[in-house]
Structures are given as structure tokens and as C-alpha cells.
Design an enzyme around this catalytic site. Structure first.
Site, mmCIF file in Angstrom:
data_model
loop_
_atom_site.group_PDB
_atom_site.id
_atom_site.type_symbol
_atom_site.label_atom_id
_atom_site.label_comp_id
_atom_site.label_asym_id
_atom_site.label_seq_id
_atom_site.Cartn_x
_atom_site.Cartn_y
_atom_site.Cartn_z
ATOM 1 C CG ASP A 30 -2.202 0.836 0.893
ATOM 2 O OD1 ASP A 30 -3.248 0.227 0.579
ATOM 3 O OD2 ASP A 30 -2.120 2.089 0.922
ATOM 4 C CG LEU A 153 -14.862 -8.910 -1.239
ATOM 5 C CD1 LEU A 153 -15.288 -7.747 -0.358
ATOM 6 C CD2 LEU A 153 -13.484 -9.369 -0.838
ATOM 7 C CG PHE A 249 -29.407 -7.728 -2.966
ATOM 8 C CD1 PHE A 249 -28.665 -6.593 -2.718
ATOM 9 C CD2 PHE A 249 -28.815 -8.960 -2.766
ATOM 10 C CE1 PHE A 249 -27.349 -6.678 -2.286
ATOM 11 C CE2 PHE A 249 -27.509 -9.068 -2.328
ATOM 12 C CZ PHE A 249 -26.765 -7.923 -2.088
ATOM 13 C CB CYS A 260 -19.699 -1.475 -4.477
ATOM 14 S SG CYS A 260 -18.048 -1.984 -3.968
HETATM 15 N N1 LIG Z 1 -15.210 -2.654 -0.923
HETATM 16 C C1 LIG Z 1 -15.928 -3.598 -1.510
HETATM 17 O O1 LIG Z 1 -16.849 -4.180 -0.934
HETATM 18 C C2 LIG Z 1 -15.617 -4.015 -2.918
HETATM 19 C C3 LIG Z 1 -16.173 -5.197 -3.420
HETATM 20 C C4 LIG Z 1 -15.865 -5.582 -4.714
HETATM 21 C C5 LIG Z 1 -15.055 -4.775 -5.504
HETATM 22 N N2 LIG Z 1 -14.542 -3.615 -5.000
HETATM 23 C C6 LIG Z 1 -13.673 -2.813 -5.836
HETATM 24 O O2 LIG Z 1 -12.327 -3.107 -5.454
HETATM 25 C C7 LIG Z 1 -11.518 -1.921 -5.564
HETATM 26 C C8 LIG Z 1 -10.883 -1.600 -4.228
HETATM 27 O O3 LIG Z 1 -11.917 -1.300 -3.322
HETATM 28 P P1 LIG Z 1 -11.641 -1.108 -1.764
HETATM 29 O O4 LIG Z 1 -12.957 -0.894 -1.109
HETATM 30 O O5 LIG Z 1 -10.754 -2.193 -1.298
HETATM 31 O O6 LIG Z 1 -10.824 0.274 -1.814
HETATM 32 P P2 LIG Z 1 -10.083 1.032 -0.630
HETATM 33 O O7 LIG Z 1 -10.191 2.465 -0.949
HETATM 34 O O8 LIG Z 1 -10.569 0.511 0.692
HETATM 35 O O9 LIG Z 1 -8.557 0.569 -0.775
HETATM 36 C C9 LIG Z 1 -7.735 0.929 -1.809
HETATM 37 C C10 LIG Z 1 -6.309 0.906 -1.274
HETATM 38 O O10 LIG Z 1 -5.405 1.049 -2.367
HETATM 39 C C11 LIG Z 1 -4.314 1.846 -1.940
HETATM 40 N N3 LIG Z 1 -3.642 2.375 -3.129
HETATM 41 C C12 LIG Z 1 -4.106 3.248 -4.035
HETATM 42 N N4 LIG Z 1 -3.212 3.456 -5.014
HETATM 43 C C13 LIG Z 1 -2.141 2.689 -4.736
HETATM 44 C C14 LIG Z 1 -0.902 2.455 -5.376
HETATM 45 N N5 LIG Z 1 -0.585 3.058 -6.519
HETATM 46 N N6 LIG Z 1 -0.032 1.597 -4.799
HETATM 47 C C15 LIG Z 1 -0.346 0.974 -3.637
HETATM 48 N N7 LIG Z 1 -1.516 1.141 -2.996
HETATM 49 C C16 LIG Z 1 -2.406 1.987 -3.532
HETATM 50 C C17 LIG Z 1 -4.958 2.892 -1.074
HETATM 51 O O11 LIG Z 1 -4.014 3.516 -0.228
HETATM 52 C C18 LIG Z 1 -5.994 2.051 -0.321
HETATM 53 O O12 LIG Z 1 -5.465 1.521 0.879
HETATM 54 C C19 LIG Z 1 -12.441 -0.836 -6.111
HETATM 55 O O13 LIG Z 1 -12.349 -0.828 -7.505
HETATM 56 C C20 LIG Z 1 -13.808 -1.331 -5.695
HETATM 57 O O14 LIG Z 1 -14.821 -0.849 -6.531
HETATM 58 C C21 LIG Z 1 -14.797 -3.232 -3.716
#
Ligand SMILES: NC(=O)c1ccc[n+]([C@@H]2O[C@H](COP(=O)([O-])OP(=O)(O)OC[C@H]3O[C@@H](n4cnc5c(N)ncnc54)[C@H](O)[C@@H]3O)[C@@H](O)[C@H]2O)c1
Length: 438
Positions: A30, A153, A249, A260
Site C-alpha cells: 500500500d 465479496l 436484495f 460500490c
Molecule cells: N469494498 C468492496 O466491498 C468491494 C467489493 C468488490 C469490488 N470492489 C472494488 O475493489 C476496488 C478496491 O476497493 P476497496 O474498497 O478495497 O478500496 P479502498 O479504498 O478501501 O482501498 C484501496 C487501497 O489502495 C491503496 N492504493 C491506491 N493506489 C495505490 C498504489 N498506486 N499503490 C499501492 N496502494 C495503492 C490505497 O491507499 C488504499 O489503501 C475498487 O475498484 C472497488 O470498486 C470493492
């Protein structure tokens, strides 16, 4: 296998921990040093059931490590997952800045053949963009393939979902590349669907948009139920038992939130417009969801006469139970509306209080549900945490000044609530007034 996961948010951290649990060597990266320091100290950056234990176990066994050094992780790995954020821009488009930055880092540190797997939710065509960026930076003689492997998830049950997915979607440029991912996931013994990269990217958006539409659909039915004197809770039970419809849902309430559904529906609508195949149905889905909190607050205003000067106890702030995530939470929209209309608000959530404090919300932060109800003219339940399902209504009534319970998730039996001298107001169901309030 040697795996790197870039981004240790909800998706990246859970994915990394689960791959380690399945016996792989995983380095999670990260860019936020404080997040990596916390993780090395075994402090989770967010609450997710079972996650801490899994991280601890795999760190101890030497299969899971954390770093801010993308180069180190990329060089050590044969498969690299991109799991960074893809937030919306003002105009609803997806901001791919984090994905682009991750791709550039991968390209600059590309030392041998690797498969790059996009797990972030990204608009169709992003696989090609990631490939182009990496190709621009990597040594020309080294080959590369980019796969789309969207994540399904749900927060609050993310570890269980990642270990037990309904299906695994692998959008790969060829069979050989797909095989590598099949090998990685085969231990889960779950259905896998192999598609083109673009189809996989579309499957994720279409799935989320469909679920969001299901929620907005039942909310629209709920609003009509209120007008015609039907009870949406009975209606959804009658509908949900039809296999073709399904009961999930399909609960009416104050709308969907989270990181999301809101952004993914906007993004898909945006893409559909850009390609001249506008998905008008999504306009409706989004509009209904924006209106649900307003209708709920309107109802409270009409029941209470005015909101000006009223004290409202709000139970539940996270966008759904079992998570501390408050991104786009309906509760926060409702609190803003209540305050705009002159109400004072005291709040409680079992997990999300710290995040809400950090968000700058001005409200009284309470110790528990009864503290939040103390002296209140009305109580609103906005997140269906299990502990709220077991509210002690007589205690609630005793501490409140008024006697109105607004059930934003339709989790209570109106007749039971009324028995304790409280008036019940749900979504899409007739209000039931306790004698002394009507
Ligand atoms: N949260 C959910 O329930 C969920 C479910 C399915 C899909 N998604 C998708 O998954 C993706 C991530 O979602 P999330 O909720 O985990 O996001 P988040 O914002 O919680 O986490 C993203 C992380 O990536 C890090 N980051 C960003 N750029 C970076 C880089 N260049 N190098 C290293 N680290 C970097 C950030 O610091 C952050 O910790 C999104 O596209 C989201 O739409 C999320």
C-alpha cells in the site's frame, strides 16, 4: 505461487490474506505508510469479521507480508493483483488514477514474465489501458498478459465470501493465461467462468447494477404500497419465494449505500451513454435511491409535525451491518436532511463511531442505543445490526421523551413495537400508532 497484491483496502487485504491462507506467498503493498505500519503491528485498518485472525496466522507462518515498496513486491511475484480504489469523479466517470499509477509502478519494476490481474472494479477497456501503461515502461523483450478477475465479496462477510464465492470470473486473453488463474483458484472448488477481458469487466458492473436495481425496484414498490395500503414486507415475501425472483436484495428500506453500488451504477450509466447505448433503467435505479432518504425524513416530519427543534436518536451509521464502512451510507444522508430541517441528532453505531467522528459529523456521539434514545422525540433505526433487532422496547420507551420508532430497514414487527407503547413507522408499510401518540 508468489503473489503481490497492490492496494490493501477491503478487497486487497482480504484477497491477500485469503491467498496466503490457501498456501501462497503473498506480499501486500500500500502507498499509505501508516496503513502498512498498522498491519505489521497486526492492527486492521477496518473491521471485517475473521480478518485479523487470518492475517495473524499467515504472518506468523511467513506466508503474508506487508510493504510500501511496490518494486520489491512486483519483482518477487509471478502474479500481481491490482486492488486499488476506483472512486467516482464529480461527473460519475470512474477515476482511474490509482489504477494507472499502480500499472506504471508495475511496468517500471517488471523484471520477468508476469500475469497482471485487475481486481478493482473498472470500466470496460481498462484491461487494455493497464496493458498499454505497463508496456510503455517495461523492458520490450519481456512478455506480459493482463487478466480481469472482478471481486464480488461483500463487506461485513468479506473473508467468508472470498473463501466461498458463488463463482469466479476470469477474463483472460488466452487459455494458457486463464489456466494459471484456474490453478490458483482450483483449491476453492467453486464454479469458474472463463471469458474475454471485456466481458469480465462488464460482468462486475452488470451484477452490481442489477442488484442495485432490485433494491430500487422493491423500494419503488414500497412507496406505492404506502399509497395503496399494502405492506411491502408481505409483498416481498410473496415475490421472493418465486425462484425466478429470489428473496435477496428484495427488502425495502432507506436505500443502498457503500463504496460500490452508488459508484458502479453511475459509472455503468456513464459508459453506456459514452457508447451510445444508454441504460435508461439505471437512471431510475439511481433516482429512486436518491429519493428514499428524503421520503423517510418527509415521513418523520409529517408524523412529528415539524423536525425543527426535535431530538432524534439515530441507531446505525455504517452502510450495512458488520462493517465500519460509512462511505455513501444512507444514515449520513438522512442525518444531513434531519439537521437541515432543524432537528438535533444523537447517534450510535456498534462499529462505525470512529469513522463517523473522523468524517466531521456534528452530532452527539452516544455510548449505546439507549443512550442515543435518551430524551429523543423519535428513534430511527437505519442499519440492521443484529443487536438492534433485539432492542429492549420497554427500556427504549422509558428513556425516550416521545414514542415514535422509525424503522428504516423494516426489521421489526409493528404489532410487537406497538405493544410496548411505541408508534411504528417503517418503509412501505402502514404506520401503527400506539394509543397515546395518536
Ligand atoms: N469494498 C468492496 O466491498 C468491494 C467489493 C468488490 C469490488 N470492489 C472494488 O475493489 C476496488 C478496491 O476497493 P476497496 O474498497 O478495497 O478500496 P479502498 O479504498 O478501501 O482501498 C484501496 C487501497 O489502495 C491503496 N492504493 C491506491 N493506489 C495505490 C498504489 N498506486 N499503490 C499501492 N496502494 C495503492 C490505497 O491507499 C488504499 O489503501 C475498487 O475498484 C472497488 O470498486 C470493492
Amino acid at each position: 505461487m508468489d503473489i503481490a497484491v497492490i492496494g490493501t483496502g477491503y478487497v486487497g487485504l482480504v484477497t491477500g490474506a485469503v491467498f496466503a491462507e490457501l498456501g501462497n506467498h503473498v506480499i501486500c503493498v500500500d502507498k499509505m505508510p501508516e496503513r502498512i505500519a498498522m498491519l505489521k503491528d497486526l492492527k486492521m485498518p477496518f473491521f471485517e469479521p475473521g480478518l485479523r485472525e487470518m492475517v495473524e496466522r499467515n504472518m506468523e507462518d511467513g506466508r503474508l507480508s506487508f510493504t510500501t515498496d511496490t518494486g520489491e513486491a512486483v519483482k518477487a511475484s509471478e502474479i500481481i493483483f491490482i486492488a486499488v480504489g476506483t472512486p467516482p469523479k464529480e461527473n460519475g466517470e470512474t477515476d482511474l488514477g490509482q489504477v494507472e499509477a499502480a500499472a506504471a509502478e508495475i511496468g517500471k519494476n517488471y523484471n520477468n514474465y508476469k500475469i497482471i490481474v485487475n481486481k478493482s472494479t473498472v470500466p470496460v477497456g481498462t484491461g487494455d489501458l493497464v496493458r498499454e501503461i505497463i508496456v510503455r515502461h517495461k523492458p520490450p523483450e519481456l512478455d506480459i498478459h493482463v487478466v480481469s478477475n472482478p471481486e464480488f465479496l461483500s463487506e461485513g462477510q468479506a473473508v467468508a465470501d472470498a473463501l466461498n464465492p458463488d463463482r469466479i470470473v476470469i477474463g483472460a486473453p488466452n487459455q494458457q493465461v486463464a489456466m494459471k488463474l484456474i490453478e490458483l483458484y482450483s483449491i476453492l472448488e467453486k464454479p469458474m467462468i472463463i471469458t474475454s477481458v471485456r466481458s469480465a469487466e462488464m460482468i462486475k458492473y452488470a451484477s452490481n447494477a442489477f442488484l442495485a436495481t432490485k433494491v430500487s425496484f422493491i423500494n419503488s414498490v414500497a412507496n406505492l404500497c404506502e399509497k395503496v395500503g399494502a405492506d411491502v414486507d408481505e409483498v416481498r415475501r410473496g415475490m421472493g419465494l418465486d425462484d425466478r425472483i429470489g428473496s435477496r436484495f428484495l427488502r425495502a428500506g432507506v436505500g443502498y449505500g457503500g463504496s460500490c453500488f452508488p459508484k458502479d451504477t453511475e459509472s455503468l450509466l456513464n459508459v453506456s451513454k459514452a457508447f451510445g447505448a444508454e441504460m435508461q433503467i439505471l437512471e431510475g435505479t439511481i433516482a429512486v435511491n436518491r429519493t428514499q432518504p428524503v421520503l423517510f425524513v418527509d415521513k418523520a416530519e409529517s408524523v412529528l409535525g415539524t423536525l425543527d427543534g426535535k431530538l432524534i436518536g439515530v441507531l446505525g451509521l455504517s452502510f450495512k451491518p458488520n462493517t465500519d464502512d460509512i462511505r455513501e451510507a444512507s444514515a449520513l444522508h438522512i442525518i444531513a436532511l434531519l439537521q437541515e430541517r432543524g432537528a438535533r441528532v444523537q447517534v450510535y453505531d456498534p462499529m462505525a463511531m470512529d469513522n463517523v467522528r473522523r468524517s466531521g459529523l456534528q452530532a452527539s456521539f452516544c455510548e449505546d442505543e439507549y443512550d442515543a434514545a435518551a430524551g429523543a422525540d423519535a428513534v430511527m433505526v437505519l442499519t440492521e445490526w443484529n443487536r438492534f433487532r433485539q432492542l429492549n422496547f420497554s427500556r427504549l420507551k422509558r428513556v425516550m421523551a416521545g414514542a415514535h420508532l422509525f424503522d428504516g430497514r423494516n426489521i421489526y414487527d409493528p404489532a410487537v413495537v406497538r405493544r410496548y407503547g411505541l408508534s411504528y413507522h417503517g418503509v412501505g408499510r402502514p404506520s401503527v400508532f400506539a394509543d397515546e401518540t395518536h
